[in-house]
Design an enzyme around this catalytic site. Structure first.
Site, mmCIF file in Angstrom:
data_model
loop_
_atom_site.group_PDB
_atom_site.id
_atom_site.type_symbol
_atom_site.label_atom_id
_atom_site.label_comp_id
_atom_site.label_asym_id
_atom_site.label_seq_id
_atom_site.Cartn_x
_atom_site.Cartn_y
_atom_site.Cartn_z
ATOM 1 N N ASP A 81 13.258 109.831 61.071
ATOM 2 C CA ASP A 81 14.318 109.634 60.201
ATOM 3 C C ASP A 81 14.157 109.133 58.900
ATOM 4 O O ASP A 81 13.188 108.361 58.664
ATOM 5 C CB ASP A 81 15.446 108.879 60.882
ATOM 6 C CG ASP A 81 17.057 109.011 60.719
ATOM 7 O OD1 ASP A 81 17.061 109.959 59.899
ATOM 8 O OD2 ASP A 81 17.809 108.212 60.851
ATOM 9 N N GLY A 82 15.169 109.752 57.719
ATOM 10 C CA GLY A 82 14.986 109.102 56.694
ATOM 11 C C GLY A 82 14.289 109.828 55.516
ATOM 12 O O GLY A 82 14.075 109.662 54.363
ATOM 13 N N GLY A 109 15.876 112.572 54.139
ATOM 14 C CA GLY A 109 16.903 112.782 52.942
ATOM 15 C C GLY A 109 16.954 111.875 52.137
ATOM 16 O O GLY A 109 17.073 111.632 51.018
ATOM 17 N N TRP A 135 14.555 109.230 51.429
ATOM 18 C CA TRP A 135 13.465 109.515 50.786
ATOM 19 C C TRP A 135 13.476 110.402 49.605
ATOM 20 O O TRP A 135 13.242 110.065 48.510
ATOM 21 C CB TRP A 135 12.316 109.864 51.732
ATOM 22 C CG TRP A 135 10.944 109.811 50.809
ATOM 23 C CD1 TRP A 135 10.134 108.933 51.068
ATOM 24 C CD2 TRP A 135 10.150 110.833 50.172
ATOM 25 N NE1 TRP A 135 9.016 109.191 50.651
ATOM 26 C CE2 TRP A 135 9.035 110.383 50.093
ATOM 27 C CE3 TRP A 135 10.599 112.121 49.991
ATOM 28 C CZ2 TRP A 135 8.053 111.000 49.031
ATOM 29 C CZ3 TRP A 135 9.580 112.809 48.988
ATOM 30 C CH2 TRP A 135 8.365 112.425 48.708
ATOM 31 N N ARG A 143 17.136 117.330 49.209
ATOM 32 C CA ARG A 143 16.770 116.729 50.698
ATOM 33 C C ARG A 143 15.568 117.717 51.417
ATOM 34 O O ARG A 143 14.822 117.094 51.892
ATOM 35 C CB ARG A 143 18.072 117.008 51.555
ATOM 36 C CG ARG A 143 19.245 115.899 51.318
ATOM 37 C CD ARG A 143 20.189 116.166 52.342
ATOM 38 N NE ARG A 143 20.069 115.991 53.594
ATOM 39 C CZ ARG A 143 20.002 114.824 54.308
ATOM 40 N NH1 ARG A 143 20.339 113.562 53.601
ATOM 41 N NH2 ARG A 143 19.681 114.763 55.290
ATOM 42 N N HIS A 174 12.046 116.831 53.620
ATOM 43 C CA HIS A 174 11.540 117.355 54.992
ATOM 44 C C HIS A 174 10.141 117.980 54.854
ATOM 45 O O HIS A 174 9.565 117.777 55.695
ATOM 46 C CB HIS A 174 12.735 118.584 55.320
ATOM 47 C CG HIS A 174 13.945 117.997 55.652
ATOM 48 N ND1 HIS A 174 14.308 116.723 56.416
ATOM 49 C CD2 HIS A 174 15.291 118.361 55.220
ATOM 50 C CE1 HIS A 174 15.719 116.513 56.598
ATOM 51 N NE2 HIS A 174 16.151 117.662 55.611
ATOM 52 N N GLU A 181 22.800 117.416 67.115
ATOM 53 C CA GLU A 181 23.912 117.263 66.242
ATOM 54 C C GLU A 181 23.480 117.672 64.820
ATOM 55 O O GLU A 181 24.041 117.843 63.770
ATOM 56 C CB GLU A 181 23.923 115.870 66.205
ATOM 57 C CG GLU A 181 24.728 115.232 67.559
ATOM 58 C CD GLU A 181 23.772 115.158 68.680
ATOM 59 O OE1 GLU A 181 22.658 115.244 68.572
ATOM 60 O OE2 GLU A 181 24.462 114.790 69.736
ATOM 61 N N LEU A 207 -3.828 116.033 73.367
ATOM 62 C CA LEU A 207 -2.602 115.548 73.466
ATOM 63 C C LEU A 207 -1.502 116.456 73.994
ATOM 64 O O LEU A 207 -1.646 117.760 73.426
ATOM 65 C CB LEU A 207 -2.266 115.083 71.896
ATOM 66 C CG LEU A 207 -0.822 114.549 71.693
ATOM 67 C CD1 LEU A 207 -0.754 113.195 72.025
ATOM 68 C CD2 LEU A 207 -0.845 114.781 70.204
ATOM 69 N N ARG A 246 11.751 104.355 65.782
ATOM 70 C CA ARG A 246 12.840 105.113 64.926
ATOM 71 C C ARG A 246 12.529 104.547 63.458
ATOM 72 O O ARG A 246 12.638 103.442 63.285
ATOM 73 C CB ARG A 246 14.309 104.895 65.366
ATOM 74 C CG ARG A 246 15.121 105.502 64.259
ATOM 75 C CD ARG A 246 16.461 105.584 64.793
ATOM 76 N NE ARG A 246 17.186 106.476 63.991
ATOM 77 C CZ ARG A 246 18.323 107.307 64.307
ATOM 78 N NH1 ARG A 246 18.793 107.106 65.392
ATOM 79 N NH2 ARG A 246 19.049 107.943 63.345
#
Ligand code: IPE
Ligand code: MG
Length: 232
Positions: free
Chosen positions: A12-13, A15, A17, A25, A29, A59, A123, A180
């Site tokens: 998260d973060g 946008g 940034w 925005r 990303h 969401e 992984l 998070r």
């Protein structure tokens, strides 16, 4: 950390940034994608068995169409570009979530990458796409209902393990640690069932600024936590 099996991250973060730099925005990303690749690579190198990245929540699809379209485009392009990366690093790719909302082309790419990397020994990379924790529980209920209906069984004493087996994420171990970024202290409908005993770590760092060094610090901190699972 041989007992450490699964790291989950809410990225998260992006946008915020971008906004701090007076950029759109989407720029956040794009940087966030770079961070994700660095972190995937690092987790692969330090031999963490499972990494889950909350890439697109259910969401998120309520965001303005322009942003969601750009996010999907970014994901789509990243796929074309980084498939060799999955092979070079022996990464097994597993999409998780309702991918029916994507174009046929992207859906096929996701399924194909999953199939083509199935035998890889490195992984396990789980990308949560149009994912919601409650929706996963609903899916498990529906699957269980059909299963028991077809067997003409009424599972009055159904056990935890049986319920867990119907989850789309049933093949993944429960996350040991959830990180998070971005300063919020919420789960935001990520894995709800499997986070029951997960250690939670919230950092102010915005996702595009998150580094392998910070991840290492968090892993050190995690090692010092005593996980008691309700015991004394
Ligand atoms: C997280 O960054 C990335 C995705 C949801 C894809 P945000 O876009 O939520 O960034 P903030 O929370 O607005 O800073
Ligand atoms: Mg956000």
């Amino acid at each position: 950390m041989s007992s450490f099996k699964h790291l989950a991250i809410i990225m998260d973060g992006n946008g915020t940034w971008a906004k701090k730099r007076h950029h759109r925005r989407v720029f956040g990303h794009i940087r966030g994608l770079k961070t994700a690749l660095r972190i995937i690579k690092h987790c692969s190198q330090i031999q963490i068995p499972f990494l889950s990245l909350f890439t697109l929540s259910k969401e998120n699809f309520n965001r303005p169409a322009e942003e969601i379209e750009l996010l999907i485009k970014l994901l789509d392009k990243a796929f074309d570009k980084y498939i060799p990366f999955l092979f070079q690093n022996q990464i097994r790719f597993c999409p998780l979530g309702d991918i029916s909302v994507f174009s046929k082309d992207l859906r096929e790419k996701l399924i194909q990458s999953q199939n083509q990397t199935e035998k890889h020994k490195g992984l396990n990379l789980i990308l949560a796409l149009n994912y919601g924790g409650r929706q996963e529980i609903i899916q498990a209920f529906r699957k269980a209902y059909v299963y028991y209906f077809n067997q003409s069984v009424f599972p009055k004493n159904i056990k935890e393990k049986e319920i867990a087996s119907f989850f789309p994420s049933a093949n993944f171990p429960n996350p040991d640690l959830l990180i998070r970024t971005g300063g919020e202290s919420r789960i935001s409908n990520f894995y709800l069932w499997s986070l029951a005993y997960t250690e939670l770590f919230f950092t102010q760092t915005l996702w595009p600024d998150f580094t392998a060094q910070e991840l290492e610090q968090i892993l050190q901190n995690f090692k010092q936590r005593e996980r008691r699972f309700g015991l004394i």
